[in-house]
Design a protein around this motif. Structure first.
Motif, short mmCIF file in Angstrom:
data_model
loop_
_atom_site.label_atom_id
_atom_site.label_comp_id
_atom_site.label_asym_id
_atom_site.label_seq_id
_atom_site.Cartn_x
_atom_site.Cartn_y
_atom_site.Cartn_z
N LYS A 214 0.83 -1.34 -0.11
CA LYS A 214 0.03 0.01 0.03
C LYS A 214 0.99 1.14 -0.03
N THR A 215 2.01 1.11 0.78
CA THR A 215 3.05 2.38 0.83
C THR A 215 3.32 2.67 -0.91
N SER A 216 3.97 1.59 -1.38
CA SER A 216 4.30 1.60 -2.96
C SER A 216 3.52 2.30 -3.97
N VAL A 217 2.12 1.71 -3.59
CA VAL A 217 0.94 2.31 -4.50
C VAL A 217 0.77 3.40 -4.29
N SER A 218 0.88 4.10 -2.89
CA SER A 218 0.49 5.54 -2.62
C SER A 218 1.56 6.61 -3.22
N SER A 219 2.71 5.98 -3.38
CA SER A 219 3.94 6.75 -3.84
C SER A 219 4.18 6.55 -5.36
N ASP A 220 3.53 5.62 -5.98
CA ASP A 220 3.53 5.46 -7.37
C ASP A 220 2.20 5.09 -8.15
N PRO A 221 1.67 6.13 -8.71
CA PRO A 221 0.23 5.85 -9.23
C PRO A 221 -0.03 5.13 -10.24
N ARG B 94 1.73 1.83 -10.12
CA ARG B 94 1.80 0.69 -9.57
C ARG B 94 0.48 0.15 -9.19
N GLU C 176 -2.21 -2.65 -7.16
CA GLU C 176 -2.28 -3.11 -5.54
C GLU C 176 -2.23 -4.56 -5.59
#
Length: 253
Positions: A112-119, A121, A123
């Motif tokens: 979830k952290t990765s997704v929030s920083s990379d649109p 990416r 989930e």
């Protein structure tokens, strides 16, 4: 050298191809197949519009063997991700070991952290994350707790085959010079050395090189993709054909 065509210019582009009596068919990249079936994808709406336009114009939609494999691989990871998320839900009736639950929760947080920083990416767990979770499971049931094979049986069984059939139902064909019904679509066979040369020239992923090689070997005029690298490779090859991309990607070129 191939041209880069934005989604917004597709209708005009197809009108010009119609005047040139070009074959009505195109090759779809894996990311297009995924976006057309996975609504959370940021390009889902735009891709659906593009496929509607192609359908209205009578275009056949093709995928290579590689894109078929990559699409089904995504479906496998998506199904397992959703199953594992469900398994740690507070209302889940699945009994899994405490260590398994902890690993899933940790990796879900990282995802979830990765997704929030990379649109861009999605989930969905990658293969490394899935293997880390899988190692925490026993192969079969242990002390009444669900094992990995039971998870697969409950969630994956018949689903990959369904996803594969769904592509056919949506009109996606697998392009092959060996198919007698497609023989007229090709100028030459799809050879590995040509794909290798494309890969070596631009450093493009081999799966992308295979898509472009299939395009060059066929009489089709363009490929539809969400991948910058495919457009870059097309611009780098004087003998390449056209690449249709989202407007946001077109601006980068």
């Amino acid at each position: 050298m191939g041209r880069i065509i934005p989604f917004s210019d597709l209708k005009k582009y197809l009108a010009n191809l119609k005047k040139a009596d070009a074959p009505r068919g195109t090759i779809l990249d894996t990311n297009v197949l995924i976006s057309s079936s996975y609504e959370p994808s940021p390009d889902s709406e735009d891709v659906s519009k593009v496929l509607d336009i192609l359908g209205d114009e009578g275009y056949r939609l093709f995928a290579t063997v590689n894109t078929r494999s990559e699409y089904l691989e995504f479906q496998r990871r998506l199904i397992l991700t959703e199953a594992l998320f469900d398994s740690i839900d507070e209302f889940s009736e699945l009994k899994i070991a405490t260590r398994v639950r902890a690993k899933i929760q940790t990796l879900k947080g990282s995802l979830k952290t990765s997704v929030s920083s990379d649109p861009d990416r999605l989930e969905v767990f990658n293969e490394v994350q899935l293997k880390k979770i899988k190692r925490e499971f026993s192969a079969g049931p242990h002390s009444g707790q669900k094992g990995w094979l039971e998870i697969c049986d409950a969630y994956l069984k018949n689903q990959i085959a369904f996803a594969d059939q769904d592509l056919f139902d949506r009109g996606v064909e697998y392009i092959s010079p060996n198919d007698p019904l497609q023989a007229k679509l090709f100028d030459k066979n799809i050879d590995w050395p040509d794909a290798i040369n494309l890969c070596e020239k631009t450093g493009t992923a081999f799966s992308d090189s295979m898509i472009l090689n299939a395009l060059k070997s066929s009489k089709l005029f363009f490929v539809v993709t969400l991948d910058f690298d495919i457009g870059y490779a097309a611009l780098s090859d004087p003998n390449m054909k056209d690449v249709v991309v989202p407007d946001r990607l077109y601006k980068e070129f």
